[in-house]
Design an enzyme around this catalytic site. Structure first.
Site, PDB file in Angstrom:
ATOM      1  N   THR A   1     -53.401  78.060 133.815  1.00 50.92           N
ATOM      2  CA  THR A   1     -54.230  77.616 134.951  1.00 50.92           C
ATOM      3  C   THR A   1     -54.590  78.761 135.890  1.00 50.92           C
ATOM      4  O   THR A   1     -55.459  78.600 136.747  1.00 50.92           O
ATOM      5  CB  THR A   1     -53.462  76.574 135.780  1.00 50.92           C
ATOM      6  OG1 THR A   1     -52.285  77.218 136.303  1.00 50.92           O
ATOM      7  CG2 THR A   1     -53.032  75.378 134.933  1.00 50.92           C
TER       8      THR A   1
ATOM      9  N   ASP B   1     -46.125  94.139 133.850  1.00 51.32           N
ATOM     10  CA  ASP B   1     -45.645  94.535 132.520  1.00 51.32           C
ATOM     11  C   ASP B   1     -45.684  96.053 132.346  1.00 51.32           C
ATOM     12  O   ASP B   1     -44.760  96.637 131.775  1.00 51.32           O
ATOM     13  CB  ASP B   1     -46.494  93.864 131.434  1.00 51.32           C
ATOM     14  CG  ASP B   1     -46.104  92.405 131.228  1.00 51.32           C
ATOM     15  OD1 ASP B   1     -44.986  92.026 131.645  1.00 51.32           O
ATOM     16  OD2 ASP B   1     -46.908  91.645 130.661  1.00 51.32           O
TER      17      ASP B   1
ATOM     18  N   ASP C   1     -51.966  94.416 132.837  1.00 51.19           N
ATOM     19  CA  ASP C   1     -50.956  93.646 133.572  1.00 51.19           C
ATOM     20  C   ASP C   1     -50.033  94.618 134.299  1.00 51.19           C
ATOM     21  O   ASP C   1     -49.214  95.303 133.671  1.00 51.19           O
ATOM     22  CB  ASP C   1     -50.170  92.764 132.590  1.00 51.19           C
ATOM     23  CG  ASP C   1     -49.232  91.822 133.329  1.00 51.19           C
ATOM     24  OD1 ASP C   1     -48.472  92.285 134.204  1.00 51.19           O
ATOM     25  OD2 ASP C   1     -49.261  90.611 133.047  1.00 51.19           O
TER      26      ASP C   1
ATOM     27  N   ARG D   1     -48.225  84.058 137.998  1.00 46.65           N
ATOM     28  CA  ARG D   1     -49.419  83.244 137.701  1.00 46.65           C
ATOM     29  C   ARG D   1     -49.154  82.446 136.444  1.00 46.65           C
ATOM     30  O   ARG D   1     -48.764  83.012 135.420  1.00 46.65           O
ATOM     31  CB  ARG D   1     -50.629  84.153 137.413  1.00 46.65           C
ATOM     32  CG  ARG D   1     -51.213  84.799 138.587  1.00 46.65           C
ATOM     33  CD  ARG D   1     -52.638  85.250 138.351  1.00 46.65           C
ATOM     34  NE  ARG D   1     -52.901  85.956 137.103  1.00 46.65           N
ATOM     35  CZ  ARG D   1     -54.094  86.393 136.756  1.00 46.65           C
ATOM     36  NH1 ARG D   1     -55.129  86.187 137.548  1.00 46.65           N
ATOM     37  NH2 ARG D   1     -54.278  87.033 135.624  1.00 46.65           N
TER      38      ARG D   1
END
Ligand code: PRP
Ligand code: URA
Length: 209
Positions: free
Chosen positions: A108, A203, A200, A104
């Site tokens: 945006t 991660d 995340d 991603r």
């Protein structure tokens, strides 16, 4: 409209609650995603077709049942989807594995595709498309677009934590795709993160932040 199911098995819910905790180590996070992936595969494979087969037990002859040889493919959306693959392969070891690489754009929140590597006969396979997180839905929608462009249509999307916004977006873009999630969370925050979520996933899985 597609079938949308929250898989509420107690083992999945228990493991997911541990996974969400901010103090879980990378090692534990990886193990839990693997285990939950396996448990989700049990649910998602519930309607695989069976066929009769004649066998001999040590005691008698019988008509037993085995999988009807339906061709399967597991397709993780990179990176985080990779964490679910081995768990699913423990239950379905003969499945082929394809990869769709996507990230991603942080500004945006639009997904950018950087890799598509699939079995050549993907159009004939039942596909389990896997990604632990469904946030805006952009990545899942683009991954399904990518599979359909290659004539794959038999797709189930399997995810761990979803936002209502993502479910709605995928259902609108691809009403024919069944969606299985372990949890439906509350909302997305201003950075596109699922709340309460688990942070995340990529991660945490790979220890990159
Ligand atoms: C995460 C996650 C999904 C995507 C979900 O990937 O694994 O693929 O975000 O967000 P969306 O529904 O808004 O598209 P990320 O872009 O962080 O890449 P990574 O897995 O490589 O870390
Ligand atoms: N991707 C993630 O890994 N986590 C989120 O909360 C949203 C997108």
């Amino acid at each position: 409209m597609s079938n949308f199911q929250v898989v509420k098995h107690p083992l999945i819910q228990h493991k997911l609650s541990i996974l969400r905790r901010a103090d879980v180590s990378t090692k534990e996070f990886r193990e839990l995603v693997d285990e939950i992936g396996m448990l989700m595969a049990y649910e998602v494979s519930r309607d695989l077709p069976l066929q009769d087969v004649e066998i001999d037990t040590p005691v008698a002859h019988m008509t037993a049942q085995e999988l009807a040889g339906k061709k399967l493919a597991i397709v993780p959306i990179l990176r985080a989807g990779i964490g679910m693959v081995d768990g699913i392969l423990k239950l379905i070891p003969a499945a082929r594995v394809g990869h769709i690489g996507m990230y991603r754009d942080e500004e945006t929140l639009t997904p950018v595709e950087y890799l598509v590597k699939l079995p050549t006969d993907i159009a004939e396979r039942q596909i389990f498309l896997v990604d632990p997180m469904l946030a805006t839905g952009g990545s899942a929608i683009l991954a399904i677009d990518s599979l359909k462009k290659r004539n794959a249509n038999n797709i189930k999307f399997v995810c761990l934590v979803a936002a209502p916004e993502g479910i709605k977006a995928v259902q609108e873009a691809h009403p024919d795709i069944d969606i299985y999630v372990a949890a439906l969370d509350d909302h997305l925050n201003e950075h596109g993160y699922i709340v309460p979520g688990l942070g995340d996933a990529g991660d945490r899985l790979f220890g990159t932040k």
